[in-house]
Design a protein around this motif. Structure first.
Motif, PDB file in Angstrom:
ATOM      1  N   TYR A  35       0.853  -1.188   0.000  1.00  0.00           N
ATOM      2  CA  TYR A  35       0.000   0.000   0.000  1.00  0.00           C
ATOM      3  C   TYR A  35       0.891   1.241   0.000  1.00  0.00           C
ATOM      4  O   TYR A  35       1.988   1.232   0.550  1.00  0.00           O
ATOM      5  N   GLY A  98      -6.272 -13.806   0.685  1.00  0.00           N
ATOM      6  CA  GLY A  98      -7.012 -12.562   0.701  1.00  0.00           C
ATOM      7  C   GLY A  98      -8.476 -12.770   1.024  1.00  0.00           C
ATOM      8  O   GLY A  98      -9.307 -11.929   0.723  1.00  0.00           O
TER       9      GLY A  98
ATOM     10  N   TYR B  32     -17.415  -6.124   3.616  1.00  0.00           N
ATOM     11  CA  TYR B  32     -16.716  -6.407   4.845  1.00  0.00           C
ATOM     12  C   TYR B  32     -16.078  -5.094   5.270  1.00  0.00           C
ATOM     13  O   TYR B  32     -15.497  -4.390   4.456  1.00  0.00           O
ATOM     14  N   TYR B  36      -9.003   0.463  11.402  1.00  0.00           N
ATOM     15  CA  TYR B  36      -7.599   0.330  11.773  1.00  0.00           C
ATOM     16  C   TYR B  36      -7.184   1.594  12.507  1.00  0.00           C
ATOM     17  O   TYR B  36      -7.711   2.681  12.269  1.00  0.00           O
ATOM     18  N   LYS B  49     -13.472  -5.692  13.040  1.00  0.00           N
ATOM     19  CA  LYS B  49     -13.944  -5.928  11.677  1.00  0.00           C
ATOM     20  C   LYS B  49     -15.351  -6.504  11.719  1.00  0.00           C
ATOM     21  O   LYS B  49     -15.735  -7.204  12.658  1.00  0.00           O
ATOM     22  N   LEU B  51     -17.788  -8.847   9.454  1.00  0.00           N
ATOM     23  CA  LEU B  51     -17.870  -9.763   8.321  1.00  0.00           C
ATOM     24  C   LEU B  51     -19.310 -10.144   8.037  1.00  0.00           C
ATOM     25  O   LEU B  51     -19.751 -10.157   6.889  1.00  0.00           O
ATOM     26  N   LEU B 100     -11.140  -9.111  -4.363  1.00  0.00           N
ATOM     27  CA  LEU B 100     -11.090  -9.796  -3.077  1.00  0.00           C
ATOM     28  C   LEU B 100      -9.707  -9.681  -2.470  1.00  0.00           C
ATOM     29  O   LEU B 100      -8.700  -9.909  -3.140  1.00  0.00           O
ATOM     30  N   GLY B 101      -9.707  -9.307  -1.202  1.00  0.00           N
ATOM     31  CA  GLY B 101      -8.449  -9.249  -0.481  1.00  0.00           C
ATOM     32  C   GLY B 101      -7.913  -7.852  -0.303  1.00  0.00           C
ATOM     33  O   GLY B 101      -7.264  -7.556   0.674  1.00  0.00           O
ATOM     34  N   ARG B 102      -8.175  -6.967  -1.272  1.00  0.00           N
ATOM     35  CA  ARG B 102      -7.624  -5.638  -1.108  1.00  0.00           C
ATOM     36  C   ARG B 102      -8.547  -4.820  -0.216  1.00  0.00           C
ATOM     37  O   ARG B 102      -9.740  -5.060  -0.138  1.00  0.00           O
ATOM     38  N   LEU B 103      -7.962  -3.838   0.439  1.00  0.00           N
ATOM     39  CA  LEU B 103      -8.719  -2.940   1.295  1.00  0.00           C
ATOM     40  C   LEU B 103      -8.783  -1.554   0.660  1.00  0.00           C
ATOM     41  O   LEU B 103      -7.795  -1.070   0.114  1.00  0.00           O
ATOM     42  N   PHE B 105      -9.407   2.219   1.711  1.00  0.00           N
ATOM     43  CA  PHE B 105      -9.360   3.003   2.939  1.00  0.00           C
ATOM     44  C   PHE B 105      -9.996   4.379   2.765  1.00  0.00           C
ATOM     45  O   PHE B 105      -9.936   4.980   1.692  1.00  0.00           O
TER      46      PHE B 105
END
Lengths: 115, 115
Positions: A35, A98, B32, B36, B49, B51, B100-103, B105
């Motif tokens: 990131y 992931g 999801y 942080y 988190k 889910l 999928l998997g990436r965030l 922000f």
């Protein structure tokens, strides 16, 4: 301490140069994410690797590349650096590929300053 | 596509006061959601988190968040803050499908707790 290590902590370089940032994931984690955190763009996903293979790409410039090695550490290569590349670069790792149930653990970051 | 909006860039509060950090998301699919925290010169640490299941999620350090699907919000709350809670807080949405998997922000909220 998340268990994710990044080196170096700080990096100062000049425009046009090339640098390599290194990340060691938590023991046993197979996925690595990169990131970029900048004042302009905030926190942005760059790229993800899982067990040595690229899994997903985000807003990563063509001048940037990454890889994950057999020992699972990862390197992010930034070339032809521009002033705008100055940012904090985070590496994160998770256990699996992931899945949403996996927590991403972040390293302390590498602060890159391009002069 | 997913995106996150953190409505307040800075939130100053006095010690022992309650605090709410606001987060709204947009997504065309179910999401999801994550909060942080980033302490000065450190990486990001997961607070909590969501889910699925109960819309009230409890995290570390006494924080909790409530998922509200109709208002597409995931606000973070703490009934009584401490000086040590001073940090930057990031809301994130987890990608689905091809992402999928990436965030993704938000831009962050700086919480400053005054004595």
């Amino acid at each position: 301490d998340s268990g994710v290590t990044q080196t170096p902590k700080h990096l100062i370089t000049a425009t046009g140069q090339r640098v390599t940032l290194r990340c060691s994931p938590r023991s046993g984690d197979l996925s690595v994410y990169w990131y970029q955190q900048s004042l302009d763009q905030g926190l942005q996903f760059l790229i993800q690797y899982y067990n040595g293979e690229e899994r997903a790409k985000g807003n990563i410039l063509e001048r940037f590349s990454a890889q994950q090695f057999p020992d699972l550490h990862s390197e992010l290569n930034l070339s032809s650096l521009e002033l705008g590349d100055s940012a904090l670069y985070f590496c994160a790792s998770s256990a699996k590929t992931g899945q949403h149930t996996d927590t991403q653990y972040f390293g302390p970051g590498t602060r890159l300053t391009v002069l | 596509a997913q995106s996150v909006t953190q409505l307040d860039s800075q939130v100053p509060v006095f010690e022992e006061a309650p605090v709410e950090l606001r987060c709204n998301y947009s997504s065309s699919v179910s999401v999801y959601l994550f909060w942080y925290v980033q302490y000065p010169n450190q990486g990001l640490q997961l607070l909590l988190k969501y889910l699925s299941g109960s819309t009230l999620v409890k995290g570390i350090n006494g924080f909790e968040a409530e998922f509200n699907k109709s208002q597409t919000s995931f606000h973070l709350r703490k009934p009584s803050v401490h000086i040590s809670d001073t940090a930057e807080y990031f809301c994130a949405v987890g990608g689905r499908g091809s992402t999928l998997g990436r965030l993704y922000f938000g831009r962050g909220t700086q919480l400053t707790v005054w004595p």
